[in-house]
Design an enzyme around this catalytic site. Structure first.
Site, PDB file in Angstrom:
ATOM      1  N   HIS A   1       0.842  -1.197   0.000  1.00  0.00           N
ATOM      2  CA  HIS A   1       0.000   0.000   0.000  1.00  0.00           C
ATOM      3  C   HIS A   1       0.872   1.239   0.000  1.00  0.00           C
ATOM      4  O   HIS A   1       1.966   1.252   0.574  1.00  0.00           O
ATOM      5  CB  HIS A   1      -0.961   0.007   1.195  1.00  0.00           C
ATOM      6  CG  HIS A   1      -0.314  -0.305   2.503  1.00  0.00           C
ATOM      7  ND1 HIS A   1       0.004  -1.585   2.891  1.00  0.00           N
ATOM      8  CD2 HIS A   1       0.095   0.514   3.511  1.00  0.00           C
ATOM      9  CE1 HIS A   1       0.576  -1.546   4.086  1.00  0.00           C
ATOM     10  NE2 HIS A   1       0.650  -0.281   4.487  1.00  0.00           N
TER      11      HIS A   1
ATOM     12  N   HIS B   1       0.936   5.082   1.183  1.00  0.00           N
ATOM     13  CA  HIS B   1       0.280   6.077   2.038  1.00  0.00           C
ATOM     14  C   HIS B   1       0.402   7.447   1.389  1.00  0.00           C
ATOM     15  O   HIS B   1       1.504   7.867   1.017  1.00  0.00           O
ATOM     16  CB  HIS B   1       0.998   6.189   3.394  1.00  0.00           C
ATOM     17  CG  HIS B   1       0.945   4.971   4.262  1.00  0.00           C
ATOM     18  ND1 HIS B   1       0.045   4.841   5.291  1.00  0.00           N
ATOM     19  CD2 HIS B   1       1.696   3.847   4.287  1.00  0.00           C
ATOM     20  CE1 HIS B   1       0.254   3.690   5.920  1.00  0.00           C
ATOM     21  NE2 HIS B   1       1.253   3.065   5.322  1.00  0.00           N
TER      22      HIS B   1
HETATM   23  P1  AMP Z   1       1.701  -0.058   7.332  1.00  0.00           P
HETATM   24  O1  AMP Z   1       2.402   0.173   8.642  1.00  0.00           O
HETATM   25  O2  AMP Z   1       2.334   0.690   6.211  1.00  0.00           O
HETATM   26  O3  AMP Z   1       1.515  -1.534   7.039  1.00  0.00           O
HETATM   27  O4  AMP Z   1       0.284   0.604   7.510  1.00  0.00           O
HETATM   28  C1  AMP Z   1      -0.935  -0.051   7.531  1.00  0.00           C
HETATM   29  C2  AMP Z   1      -1.990   1.015   7.562  1.00  0.00           C
HETATM   30  O5  AMP Z   1      -3.253   0.412   7.314  1.00  0.00           O
HETATM   31  C3  AMP Z   1      -2.080   1.767   8.887  1.00  0.00           C
HETATM   32  O6  AMP Z   1      -1.904   3.152   8.659  1.00  0.00           O
HETATM   33  C4  AMP Z   1      -3.483   1.426   9.369  1.00  0.00           C
HETATM   34  O7  AMP Z   1      -4.091   2.496  10.023  1.00  0.00           O
HETATM   35  C5  AMP Z   1      -4.202   1.079   8.087  1.00  0.00           C
HETATM   36  N1  AMP Z   1      -5.345   0.181   8.227  1.00  0.00           N
HETATM   37  C6  AMP Z   1      -5.354  -1.009   8.874  1.00  0.00           C
HETATM   38  N2  AMP Z   1      -6.575  -1.583   8.772  1.00  0.00           N
HETATM   39  C7  AMP Z   1      -7.344  -0.739   8.037  1.00  0.00           C
HETATM   40  C8  AMP Z   1      -8.697  -0.753   7.588  1.00  0.00           C
HETATM   41  N3  AMP Z   1      -9.506  -1.775   7.863  1.00  0.00           N
HETATM   42  N4  AMP Z   1      -9.141   0.289   6.851  1.00  0.00           N
HETATM   43  C9  AMP Z   1      -8.328   1.317   6.573  1.00  0.00           C
HETATM   44  N5  AMP Z   1      -7.041   1.414   6.958  1.00  0.00           N
HETATM   45  C10 AMP Z   1      -6.554   0.396   7.693  1.00  0.00           C
END
Ligand code: AMP
Ligand code: ZN
Length: 137
Positions: A99, A101
């Site tokens: 993903h 950000h």
């Molecule tokens: P990372 O540390 O780059 O893997 O970030 C994962 C991101 O996904 C975090 O910023 C979380 O807040 C976000 N996240 C986790 N679950 C969900 C969800 N169900 N819907 C939207 N964002 C999510």
């Protein structure tokens, strides 16, 4: 992938605040936003990190990141935008589905995610490591 939270969002098994979707890519709001407008862009096809993703999916995702970045600019008028993409636990990745950000930034918003103090490296070591990477490309 059965156990993947972002695949579940792609498949409509869990809800998300979606802001853009096409055949390959989905963009939705992060539910733990670093700032107002924090958005995630993902390939629909499961890939854990940049190391495994199909280059076509990666290209599609980065194009959508630009599209959504411009939408964020239009909608929220931020002073800047930080783009973060983490690969593997050692880099802080929590959700193992690639993903991107998109974090809107405002002057003096206090987020500690963008700047580091530059410390000059050892040029011999930098060259040696650069040669290793060049040989591996
Ligand atoms: P990372 O540390 O780059 O893997 O970030 C994962 C991101 O996904 C975090 O910023 C979380 O807040 C976000 N996240 C986790 N679950 C969900 C969800 N169900 N819907 C939207 N964002 C999510
Ligand atoms: Zn997945």
């Amino acid at each position: 992938m059965a156990d993947c939270i972002f695949c579940k969002i792609v498949n409509g098994e869990i809800p998300a605040v979606k802001v853009y979707e096409d055949e390959r890519v989905l963009a939705f709001m992060d539910i733990n936003p670093l700032n107002d407008g924090h958005t995630l862009v993902i390939p629909k096809k499961h890939a854990e990190t940049i190391f495994e993703i199909d280059p076509e999916d990666l290209a599609a995702a980065i194009k959508v990141a630009q599209k959504v970045a411009n939408a964020i600019k239009k909608a929220l008028n931020p002073d800047g935008l930080t783009i973060i993409q983490l690969n593997k636990k050692a880099a802080g990745q929590v959700v193992p589905h690639l993903h991107i950000h998109l974090v809107p930034r405002w002057e003096n918003d206090g987020l500690k995610v963008s700047r580091w103090e530059p410390v000059p490296g050892d040029m011999e070591k930098i060259k040696e490591i650069g040669e290793k990477i060049k040989a591996a490309v």
